[in-house]
Design a protein around this motif. Structure first.
Motif, short mmCIF file in Angstrom:
data_model
loop_
_atom_site.label_atom_id
_atom_site.label_comp_id
_atom_site.label_asym_id
_atom_site.label_seq_id
_atom_site.Cartn_x
_atom_site.Cartn_y
_atom_site.Cartn_z
N VAL A 108 0.68 -1.33 0.06
CA VAL A 108 0.11 0.00 -0.11
C VAL A 108 0.81 1.28 0.00
N ASN A 109 2.02 1.11 0.73
CA ASN A 109 2.84 2.41 0.67
C ASN A 109 3.45 2.64 -0.67
N ARG A 110 3.33 1.69 -1.47
CA ARG A 110 3.92 1.98 -2.80
C ARG A 110 3.00 2.91 -3.92
N VAL A 111 1.98 2.81 -3.20
CA VAL A 111 0.75 3.43 -3.98
C VAL A 111 0.06 4.64 -3.14
N LEU A 112 -0.10 4.49 -1.88
CA LEU A 112 -0.71 5.81 -1.08
C LEU A 112 0.56 6.47 -0.62
N THR A 113 1.03 7.48 -1.37
CA THR A 113 2.31 8.11 -0.92
C THR A 113 2.12 9.49 -0.75
N PRO A 114 2.82 10.28 -0.11
CA PRO A 114 2.62 11.63 0.11
C PRO A 114 2.71 12.38 -1.46
N ARG A 115 3.13 11.77 -2.35
CA ARG A 115 3.00 12.55 -3.67
C ARG A 115 1.72 12.33 -4.22
N THR A 116 0.98 11.10 -3.96
CA THR A 116 -0.19 11.01 -4.23
C THR A 116 -1.20 11.79 -3.63
N VAL A 117 -1.10 12.07 -2.39
CA VAL A 117 -1.86 13.02 -1.84
C VAL A 117 -1.69 14.41 -1.99
N GLU A 118 -0.59 14.74 -2.22
CA GLU A 118 -0.28 16.12 -2.83
C GLU A 118 -1.02 16.48 -3.97
N ALA A 119 -1.08 15.26 -5.02
CA ALA A 119 -1.61 15.49 -6.21
C ALA A 119 -3.06 15.53 -6.06
N LEU A 120 -3.79 15.39 -4.89
CA LEU A 120 -5.16 15.64 -4.67
C LEU A 120 -5.43 16.96 -4.16
N SER A 121 -4.48 17.79 -3.92
CA SER A 121 -4.85 19.02 -3.16
C SER A 121 -5.85 19.92 -3.98
N ASP A 122 -5.84 19.77 -5.48
CA ASP A 122 -6.92 20.78 -6.04
C ASP A 122 -8.19 20.09 -5.87
N THR A 123 -8.20 18.80 -5.73
CA THR A 123 -9.54 18.07 -5.80
C THR A 123 -10.08 18.41 -4.52
N ILE A 124 -9.14 18.31 -3.24
CA ILE A 124 -9.82 18.65 -1.99
C ILE A 124 -10.38 19.94 -1.84
N ARG A 125 -9.75 20.97 -2.47
CA ARG A 125 -9.98 22.45 -2.35
C ARG A 125 -11.15 22.53 -3.04
N ALA A 126 -11.41 21.78 -4.39
CA ALA A 126 -12.52 21.77 -4.89
C ALA A 126 -13.76 21.31 -4.10
N HIS A 127 -13.71 20.27 -3.61
CA HIS A 127 -14.67 19.77 -2.73
C HIS A 127 -15.11 20.53 -1.48
N ALA A 128 -13.94 20.97 -0.94
CA ALA A 128 -14.36 21.91 0.18
C ALA A 128 -15.05 23.35 0.10
N ARG A 129 -14.80 23.79 -1.21
CA ARG A 129 -15.27 24.88 -1.82
C ARG A 129 -16.88 24.64 -2.08
N ARG A 130 -17.05 23.57 -2.79
CA ARG A 130 -18.39 23.12 -3.09
C ARG A 130 -19.21 22.89 -1.62
N CYS A 131 -18.73 22.15 -0.66
CA CYS A 131 -19.33 21.86 0.47
C CYS A 131 -19.81 23.23 1.19
N ILE A 132 -18.83 24.10 1.05
CA ILE A 132 -19.20 25.36 1.75
C ILE A 132 -20.24 26.14 1.11
N ASP A 133 -20.01 26.26 -0.23
CA ASP A 133 -20.79 27.08 -1.04
C ASP A 133 -22.27 26.90 -1.03
N ARG A 134 -22.61 25.60 -0.81
CA ARG A 134 -23.97 24.99 -1.05
C ARG A 134 -24.84 25.58 0.04
#
Length: 406
Positions: A108-134
């Motif tokens: 699992v550590n080969r796949v769920l890496t800090p780099r994988t999480v960092e690549a999700l930053s824009d997705t995380i921010r988009a969902h945070a904004r959507r949840c708040i904006d609604r």
């Protein structure tokens, strides 16, 4: 030893409906590091159980956590005893020990890496904004149900390739699986999650045009020439969604409540967000402790703080108590973003079972609060929270809030 009918026995459902369970843990900590608790029949566990030792102080909990040779996870991390198949379903590698756990974790550590999480930053921010904006134009809402409820779920589902139409059911199953960890109802929910995951894994295996997807990469990952089977990946899928959805929502929701109890800490964070964010997130996780316990089983006759423990005895690590231990944390019940960097145990007490999703949880919390303060800077708690009735997740069913409409 406490009488089983008093609210100092965390095996009982009524322990978790008393006004302040932390007061009961504080009493136990004053009396000793480890306590015996019987498991009488209850609405959660009708057949009862054989009893367990509760470790409630920080130092002893860390010592047990780091000694997997003596205190194993292989017989289950839930209080209730289960069949080997149920132990596997409820935790996968969480309920493994030694070489088997190390092998699965390495894959699992080969796949769920800090780099994988960092690549999700824009997705995380988009969902945070959507949840708040609604809710931004409403002026008031339920923080848990209307804002936070599906925030981490959407991110985990994006990571795992879960179609949007399937997500509400998956979120509902997660809540059932964690509300009373180890019950028959929770087991049925876990089985349904795993069955669904097996379908997704089978589909991912056929989608050769999307080799970059998380499930495709997990299918391909190997250590020492060995890979996880489709079923093992499905069980890991269930572990990831149950660990990653409810617990992060709990940290954010209870974190919002904690900020309402400590307005000076919130004010300081809003005024200097990026400097304080790393410590603020860690301190919120300590104060909340979203996962309140995991169990170990003694592999030999031993002792904890001088208390004899017999081979085969169940030993429950109450992280929620250890993180409030006055011996380890000055002013332990308070939220303090300038607190020295003591090592809390909300992600585990050290050793091989440290939380695999800690990096993702920290990223989600940081981005969410950044967006919340930017979009609804005056949001405040407007009523008392309703706690989730659970012995496992320190969650909230609801938290009323109000704010100036954006």
């Amino acid at each position: 030893m406490h009488d089983i009918d008093t609210p100092t026995n965390p095996a009982l459902p009524e322990f978790w409906t008393q006004p302040d369970p932390q007061a009961a843990f504080a009493t136990m900590r004053r009396e000793g590091a480890v306590h015996w608790h019987d498991e009488p029949s209850s609405s959660w566990f009708p057949e009862g159980g054989r009893g367990f030792w509760s470790v409630v102080r920080y130092q002893e909990l860390v010592e047990v956590s780091r000694d997997q040779d003596t205190f194993t996870s292989a017989h289950g991390t839930e209080i209730v005893d289960m069949t080997p198949e149920m132990v596997h379903i409820f935790g996968g590698m969480l309920n493994m020990s030694g070489a088997a756990h190390a092998h699965h974790r390495a894959i699992v550590n080969r796949v769920l890496t800090p780099r994988t999480v960092e690549a999700l930053s824009d997705t995380i921010r988009a969902h945070a904004r959507r949840c708040i904006d609604r809710v931004a134009d409403k002026g008031s809402c339920d923080f848990m149900q209307d804002i936070v409820g599906d925030f981490p779920a959407q991110i985990i589902c994006e990571l795992l390739g879960v179609p949007a139409d399937d997500r509400p059911r998956l979120v509902a199953l997660t809540g059932t699986a964690l509300s009373a960890y180890g019950t028959a109802e929770a087991y049925a929910a876990m089985l349904e999650i795993i069955a669904y995951a097996e379908e997704l894994v089978a589909q991912a295996r056929e989608q050769v045009d999307d080799s970059a997807s998380f499930l495709r990469r997990l299918l391909a990952a190997e250590v020492d020439g060995q890979r996880m089977s489709d079923h093992e990946i499905a069980v890991f899928f269930a572990l990831l969604v149950t660990a990653g959805i409810e617990t992060t929502a709990t940290s954010i929701g209870q974190g919002m409540y904690a900020l309402s109890l400590h307005p000076e800490q919130r004010r300081n964070w809003q005024e200097d967000f990026h400097r304080l964010a790393p410590r603020a997130v860690e301190e919120i996780v300590r104060w909340v402790t979203p996962v309140m316990y995991f169990r170990r089983t003694a592999t030999r006759d031993t002792q904890i703080a001088g208390q004899p423990i017999a081979k085969g005895d169940k030993v429950v690590l109450w992280y929620t108590s250890a993180n409030r231990d006055e011996r380890a944390f000055e002013r332990a019940s308070e939220l303090d973003f300038e607190r020295p960097e003591e090592q809390h145990v909300a992600f585990g007490g050290g050793g091989p079972h440290f939380c695999l999703g800690a990096v993702l949880a920290r990223k989600e919390m940081t981005i969410f609060f950044e967006e919340l303060f930017a979009r609804l800077p005056d949001i405040e708690v407007s009523g008392e929270p309703v706690r989730l009735h659970s012995n496992f997740v320190n969650g909230l069913d609801s938290l009323p809030v109000r704010f100036s409409p954006a």
